[in-house]
Design a protein around this motif. Structure first.
Motif, mmCIF file in Angstrom:
data_model
loop_
_atom_site.group_PDB
_atom_site.id
_atom_site.type_symbol
_atom_site.label_atom_id
_atom_site.label_comp_id
_atom_site.label_asym_id
_atom_site.label_seq_id
_atom_site.Cartn_x
_atom_site.Cartn_y
_atom_site.Cartn_z
ATOM 1 N N MET A 297 2.585 -0.748 0.833
ATOM 2 C CA MET A 297 2.595 -1.769 0.144
ATOM 3 C C MET A 297 1.183 -2.363 -0.524
ATOM 4 O O MET A 297 1.421 -3.080 -1.464
ATOM 5 C CB MET A 297 3.139 -2.868 1.344
ATOM 6 C CG MET A 297 4.413 -2.801 1.764
ATOM 7 S SD MET A 297 4.710 -4.083 3.107
ATOM 8 C CE MET A 297 5.097 -5.399 1.709
ATOM 9 N N ASN A 298 0.234 -2.051 -0.074
ATOM 10 C CA ASN A 298 -0.806 -2.138 -0.583
ATOM 11 C C ASN A 298 -1.060 -1.613 -1.910
ATOM 12 O O ASN A 298 -2.084 -2.097 -3.056
ATOM 13 C CB ASN A 298 -2.440 -1.587 0.260
ATOM 14 C CG ASN A 298 -2.353 -2.526 1.472
ATOM 15 O OD1 ASN A 298 -1.981 -3.665 1.593
ATOM 16 N ND2 ASN A 298 -2.898 -2.065 2.614
ATOM 17 N N TYR A 304 4.588 -7.653 -1.545
ATOM 18 C CA TYR A 304 4.125 -8.416 -0.317
ATOM 19 C C TYR A 304 5.333 -9.792 -0.323
ATOM 20 O O TYR A 304 5.486 -10.391 0.665
ATOM 21 C CB TYR A 304 2.992 -9.113 0.020
ATOM 22 C CG TYR A 304 2.070 -8.008 0.573
ATOM 23 C CD1 TYR A 304 2.044 -7.841 2.052
ATOM 24 C CD2 TYR A 304 1.252 -6.998 0.121
ATOM 25 C CE1 TYR A 304 1.264 -7.047 2.650
ATOM 26 C CE2 TYR A 304 0.391 -6.136 0.607
ATOM 27 C CZ TYR A 304 0.495 -6.004 2.228
ATOM 28 O OH TYR A 304 -0.137 -5.284 2.598
ATOM 29 N N LEU A 343 8.995 -6.696 6.367
ATOM 30 C CA LEU A 343 8.165 -7.164 5.432
ATOM 31 C C LEU A 343 7.981 -6.042 4.234
ATOM 32 O O LEU A 343 8.050 -6.291 3.287
ATOM 33 C CB LEU A 343 6.872 -6.929 6.225
ATOM 34 C CG LEU A 343 5.596 -7.239 5.161
ATOM 35 C CD1 LEU A 343 5.718 -9.000 4.606
ATOM 36 C CD2 LEU A 343 4.320 -7.204 5.912
ATOM 37 N N GLY A 347 9.692 -8.494 1.919
ATOM 38 C CA GLY A 347 8.715 -9.052 1.620
ATOM 39 C C GLY A 347 8.596 -10.319 2.525
ATOM 40 O O GLY A 347 9.280 -10.563 3.632
#
Length: 416
Positions: A297-298, A304, A343, A347
């Motif tokens: 995700m980063n 996010y 998540l 998100g």
């Protein structure tokens, strides 16, 4: 009155609904294929709609509103990241399962209708599951380890709530007996025996949550903080004891179970893991999964908000022995930590909707005029808050509590 008219009055076209309810639970518990289970539930739900004239109660839609929002948010991430369509379909089924479970259960209990009859059938279903579990252990399982005993059914969360209704119903309705005393104690024996033989850490916590909720210790009140500190203190002492003794992870029986309990906190939270050390990796597998999902995700910070979407896979960076494939799996779709799973897929929006849904369930315990129904809804909300951290909660492929929850949501709507 003619014979036909008399038959029309006595005949109940929904009399087979309770048996359908028990069948779905047995199928869910003992048929390992997620695809077969979700197809059965979708098929039954459509059949119930047809049988009931395609009428969907407004209260059912309201009960599912946050889960429906989560379901649609998942498509936004898929549109933005364009994953493999085959993987999208698999995730769609996972995210539609709790909606389907609550919906088909709601339609079943809506036709059973009578509150006492609904509670009776929940208990009967729990007893059937306990008998099936004990029978399976006796005739189809080797006794060489706790892992073997847990191999076929994993957990029996439904039985916890059936036991709770059986034991505590008379606290709320002292002048009403669901079963004779002899039958009640016999059912209690079967349920307790079965629950112990699951050797499940999550079931232990679930049972504790049910007891605390029943006795009012989970209400949002100042006096309950002292009880909470006391419980936390007891848990702390228990873990201090576990860490003060040597427990061999490879020993069978109770020692293996205590080792699992001992490593539970680190298993969830530890992320600094040496992937080459297999013992360390498997003891902290949930933390490793979560770490890999967050890392991916980063790489796309916009994920996010809406998530990476349906069909998104987590790259483990090595082939893990998680399937029947000799080579193993390098990319996985599901995570044990349901909060990270939500998540990753939907998100912060999807995660927030999920938390609101569970907190609304929990908040039922804070009503001024309480019934056993509100207590059970609240206990389920708290249970899901915990089990989401360990086994994906409401989005677990083997979850059957969503069908149970539908009974209490129906009774709540009838009361309102």
């Amino acid at each position: 009155m003619s014979l036909n008219e008399n038959y029309a009055i006595k005949y109940n076209p929904y009399r087979w609904y309770p048996y359908l309810f028990v069948f779905i639970l047995l199928f869910q518990t003992y048929v390992p294929s997620f695809k077969l289970n979700i197809l059965l539930q979708v098929f039954v739900f459509l059949g119930l709609l047809i049988h009931q004239g395609w009428k969907i109660p407004k209260s059912l839609i309201l009960s599912n509103q946050f889960l429906l929002l989560i379901f649609f948010v998942g498509f936004i991430g898929s549109i933005l990241h364009l994953p493999n369509p085959k993987d999208i379909l698999k995730d769609v089924f996972h995210f539609i399962k709790p909606i389907t479970g609550i919906s088909l259960g709601y339609l079943i209990f809506r036709k059973i209708k009578e509150e006492l009859l609904i509670y009776k059938w929940i208990i009967k279903a729990g007893v059937v599951l306990s008998v099936a579990h004990i029978f399976t252990l006796i005739f189809f399982t080797d006794y060489d380890s706790v892992h073997t005993l847990r191999g076929l059914t994993k957990d029996g969360f439904f039985e916890i709530f059936a036991f709770g209704i059986l034991v505590f119903f008379n606290n709320w309705h002292p002048n009403t007996a669901l079963f004779s005393k002899r039958m009640k104690y016999f059912f209690m024996l079967l349920l307790v025996t079965s629950m112990i033989l699951y050797f499940s850490r999550t079931m232990m916590v679930g049972f504790g949550i049910l007891l605390l909720t029943q006795f009012g210790y989970t209400k949002w009140q100042k006096k309950n903080r002292n009880y909470l500190f006391f419980i936390v203190g007891l848990i702390g002492l228990f873990y201090a004891f576990l860490y003060s003794i040597k427990i061999d992870r490879n020993q069978p029986g109770l020692e293996a179970f205590l080792y699992k309990v001992k490593i539970a906190p680190a298993e969830l939270l530890e992320t600094k893991i040496n992937r080459e050390n297999h013992t360390e990796l498997w003891d902290h597998w949930r933390g490793y999964e979560a770490k890999r999902a967050i890392s991916l995700m980063n790489e796309h910070p916009s994920s996010y908000l809406f998530g990476v979407g349906y069909g998104s896979l987590v790259n483990l960076k090595f082939f893990a022995p998680l399937s029947d494939d000799k080579k193993g799996m390098k990319h996985i779709s599901e995570l044990h930590n349901g909060f990270i799973y939500l998540l990753y897929k939907t998100g912060l929006i999807g995660l927030l909707m999920y938390l609101i849904f569970l907190i609304k369930l929990y908040w039922e315990i804070n009503r001024k005029k309480l019934t056993i129904n509100e207590v059970l809804i609240s206990a389920i909300g708290l249970f899901y808050l915990f089990s989401t951290l360990t086994i994906t909660g409401l989005y677990n492929g083997k979850d059957s509590i969503s069908i149970l929850l539908s009974a209490f949501l129906f009774l709540k709507s009838e009361k309102n």
